[in-house]
Write a protein that holds these residues in place. Structure first.
Motif, PDB file in Angstrom:
ATOM      1  N   VAL A   1       0.821  -1.207   0.000  1.00 49.86           N
ATOM      2  CA  VAL A   1       0.000   0.000   0.000  1.00 49.86           C
ATOM      3  C   VAL A   1       0.856   1.258   0.000  1.00 49.86           C
ATOM      4  CG1 VAL A   1      -1.659   1.338   1.363  1.00 49.86           C
ATOM      5  CG2 VAL A   1      -2.009  -1.105   1.032  1.00 49.86           C
ATOM      6  N   GLY A   2       1.945   1.247   0.716  1.00 52.04           N
ATOM      7  CA  GLY A   2       2.807   2.423   0.786  1.00 52.04           C
ATOM      8  C   GLY A   2       2.773   3.055   2.159  1.00 52.04           C
ATOM      9  N   ASN A   3       3.514   4.135   2.299  1.00 48.21           N
ATOM     10  CA  ASN A   3       3.697   4.755   3.608  1.00 48.21           C
ATOM     11  C   ASN A   3       3.018   6.097   3.685  1.00 48.21           C
ATOM     12  OD1 ASN A   3       5.414   2.655   4.372  1.00 48.21           O
ATOM     13  ND2 ASN A   3       7.141   3.666   3.434  1.00 48.21           N
ATOM     14  N   PRO A   4       2.537   6.492   4.807  1.00 45.50           N
ATOM     15  CA  PRO A   4       2.142   5.640   5.930  1.00 45.50           C
ATOM     16  C   PRO A   4       0.807   4.957   5.639  1.00 45.50           C
ATOM     17  CG  PRO A   4       1.654   7.911   6.452  1.00 45.50           C
ATOM     18  CD  PRO A   4       2.298   7.909   5.077  1.00 45.50           C
ATOM     19  N   VAL A   5       0.484   3.957   6.423  1.00 44.35           N
ATOM     20  CA  VAL A   5      -0.740   3.188   6.221  1.00 44.35           C
ATOM     21  C   VAL A   5      -1.515   3.146   7.542  1.00 44.35           C
ATOM     22  CG1 VAL A   5       0.367   0.962   6.705  1.00 44.35           C
ATOM     23  CG2 VAL A   5      -1.637   1.035   5.250  1.00 44.35           C
ATOM     24  N   THR A   6      -2.825   3.158   7.443  1.00 44.42           N
ATOM     25  CA  THR A   6      -3.670   3.103   8.643  1.00 44.42           C
ATOM     26  C   THR A   6      -4.230   1.696   8.823  1.00 44.42           C
ATOM     27  OG1 THR A   6      -5.701   3.651   7.452  1.00 44.42           O
ATOM     28  CG2 THR A   6      -4.384   5.515   8.327  1.00 44.42           C
ATOM     29  N   VAL A   7      -4.741   1.447  10.009  1.00 45.25           N
ATOM     30  CA  VAL A   7      -5.376   0.162  10.291  1.00 45.25           C
ATOM     31  C   VAL A   7      -6.531  -0.058   9.316  1.00 45.25           C
ATOM     32  CG1 VAL A   7      -6.687  -1.173  11.992  1.00 45.25           C
ATOM     33  CG2 VAL A   7      -4.695   0.172  12.722  1.00 45.25           C
ATOM     34  N   ARG A   8      -7.318   0.963   9.070  1.00 48.79           N
ATOM     35  CA  ARG A   8      -8.462   0.855   8.162  1.00 48.79           C
ATOM     36  C   ARG A   8      -8.018   0.431   6.761  1.00 48.79           C
ATOM     37  NH1 ARG A   8     -13.133  -0.103   9.397  1.00 48.79           N
ATOM     38  NH2 ARG A   8     -13.078   1.474  10.996  1.00 48.79           N
ATOM     39  N   GLN A   9      -6.936   1.025   6.252  1.00 45.43           N
ATOM     40  CA  GLN A   9      -6.437   0.665   4.927  1.00 45.43           C
ATOM     41  C   GLN A   9      -5.998  -0.798   4.872  1.00 45.43           C
ATOM     42  OE1 GLN A   9      -3.591   3.976   4.936  1.00 45.43           O
ATOM     43  NE2 GLN A   9      -4.296   4.434   2.858  1.00 45.43           N
ATOM     44  N   VAL A  10      -5.283  -1.224   5.902  1.00 46.31           N
ATOM     45  CA  VAL A  10      -4.817  -2.611   5.949  1.00 46.31           C
ATOM     46  C   VAL A  10      -6.004  -3.555   6.057  1.00 46.31           C
ATOM     47  CG1 VAL A  10      -3.457  -4.291   7.277  1.00 46.31           C
ATOM     48  CG2 VAL A  10      -2.559  -1.990   6.870  1.00 46.31           C
ATOM     49  N   LEU A  11      -6.967  -3.207   6.887  1.00 43.19           N
ATOM     50  CA  LEU A  11      -8.169  -4.031   7.047  1.00 43.19           C
ATOM     51  C   LEU A  11      -8.891  -4.210   5.715  1.00 43.19           C
ATOM     52  CD1 LEU A  11     -10.259  -5.445   8.935  1.00 43.19           C
ATOM     53  CD2 LEU A  11     -11.377  -3.205   9.101  1.00 43.19           C
ATOM     54  N   GLU A  12      -9.074  -3.121   4.992  1.00 46.36           N
ATOM     55  CA  GLU A  12      -9.773  -3.196   3.701  1.00 46.36           C
ATOM     56  C   GLU A  12      -9.017  -4.071   2.707  1.00 46.36           C
ATOM     57  OE1 GLU A  12     -10.422   0.885   2.591  1.00 46.36           O
ATOM     58  OE2 GLU A  12     -11.935   1.166   4.159  1.00 46.36           O
ATOM     59  N   GLU A  13      -7.693  -3.948   2.674  1.00 49.92           N
ATOM     60  CA  GLU A  13      -6.885  -4.788   1.782  1.00 49.92           C
ATOM     61  C   GLU A  13      -6.992  -6.260   2.168  1.00 49.92           C
ATOM     62  OE1 GLU A  13      -4.651  -4.327  -0.925  1.00 49.92           O
ATOM     63  OE2 GLU A  13      -5.694  -2.434  -1.113  1.00 49.92           O
ATOM     64  N   LEU A  14      -6.867  -6.532   3.458  1.00 51.12           N
ATOM     65  CA  LEU A  14      -6.925  -7.930   3.914  1.00 51.12           C
ATOM     66  C   LEU A  14      -8.294  -8.554   3.668  1.00 51.12           C
ATOM     67  CD1 LEU A  14      -4.985  -7.691   7.296  1.00 51.12           C
ATOM     68  CD2 LEU A  14      -4.201  -8.774   5.180  1.00 51.12           C
ATOM     69  N   ASN A  15      -9.349  -7.772   3.855  1.00 49.41           N
ATOM     70  CA  ASN A  15     -10.707  -8.303   3.706  1.00 49.41           C
ATOM     71  C   ASN A  15     -11.181  -8.354   2.254  1.00 49.41           C
ATOM     72  OD1 ASN A  15     -11.091  -8.919   6.386  1.00 49.41           O
ATOM     73  ND2 ASN A  15     -12.135  -7.000   6.865  1.00 49.41           N
ATOM     74  N   SER A  16     -10.418  -7.772   1.342  1.00 52.06           N
ATOM     75  CA  SER A  16     -10.872  -7.718  -0.055  1.00 52.06           C
ATOM     76  C   SER A  16     -11.026  -9.090  -0.693  1.00 52.06           C
ATOM     77  CB  SER A  16      -9.930  -6.850  -0.893  1.00 52.06           C
ATOM     78  OG  SER A  16      -8.665  -7.475  -1.006  1.00 52.06           O
ATOM     79  N   ASP A  17     -10.293 -10.075  -0.217  1.00 52.82           N
ATOM     80  CA  ASP A  17     -10.408 -11.410  -0.809  1.00 52.82           C
ATOM     81  C   ASP A  17     -10.621 -12.510   0.241  1.00 52.82           C
ATOM     82  OD1 ASP A  17      -7.902 -11.313   0.295  1.00 52.82           O
ATOM     83  OD2 ASP A  17      -6.832 -11.969  -1.490  1.00 52.82           O
ATOM     84  N   ARG A  18     -11.188 -12.140   1.369  1.00 52.79           N
ATOM     85  CA  ARG A  18     -11.479 -13.126   2.430  1.00 52.79           C
ATOM     86  C   ARG A  18     -12.952 -13.487   2.438  1.00 52.79           C
ATOM     87  NH1 ARG A  18      -7.838 -14.062   6.520  1.00 52.79           N
ATOM     88  NH2 ARG A  18      -6.077 -12.652   6.566  1.00 52.79           N
ATOM     89  N   VAL A  19     -13.208 -14.749   2.692  1.00 54.77           N
ATOM     90  CA  VAL A  19     -14.589 -15.202   2.863  1.00 54.77           C
ATOM     91  C   VAL A  19     -15.074 -14.771   4.246  1.00 54.77           C
ATOM     92  CG1 VAL A  19     -16.082 -17.232   3.021  1.00 54.77           C
ATOM     93  CG2 VAL A  19     -14.239 -17.156   1.326  1.00 54.77           C
TER      94      VAL A  19
END
Length: 119
Positions: free
Chosen positions: A20-38
């Motif tokens: 994602v790049g710097n800096p990153v927030t918890v919300r950004q990481v959450l959205e990326e992680l959840n984008s392909d999770r069941v």
């Protein structure tokens, strides 16, 4: 390689932070992680993982609004691995890397850059 140093979710979080790049927030990481999770992760789960990564020295944390912004302390997975091996094994690791680098000039240059980037 990263999974050896960190847990599975910590490894995923670090990969997202680098992507994602710097800096990153918890919300950004959450959205990326959840984008392909069941089964989506909870915000608090990702927040806890990122806090732990900051405590381990893998992420820098700076206040931003009501939360924090995070920045990886190493530029990539290889740099992080080298840094952690050096922390754990010190002189023996340096001697091993130097011996390997003597055989491969490209590896020597990469190791030199990684060592210069390490905190």
């Amino acid at each position: 390689m990263l999974a050896v140093l960190l847990g599975a979710l910590e490894s995923e979080v670090m990969r997202v932070c680098w992507r994602v790049g710097n800096p990153v927030t918890v919300r950004q990481v959450l959205e990326e992680l959840n984008s392909d999770r069941v089964q989506p992760l909870a915000y608090t789960t990702v927040m806890t993982e990122m806090s732990r990564l900051a405590e381990k020295g893998m992420l820098n944390r700076t206040p931003q609004g009501r939360g924090y912004a995070y920045t990886p302390t190493a530029p990539d997975e290889a740099a992080l691995a080298v840094r952690e091996v050096l922390r754990a094994h010190g002189d023996a690791a340096v001697a091993h890397f130097a011996a390997e680098a003597a055989l491969d000039p490209g590896l020597r240059d990469r190791l030199r850059r990684l060592l210069e980037e390490s905190p």
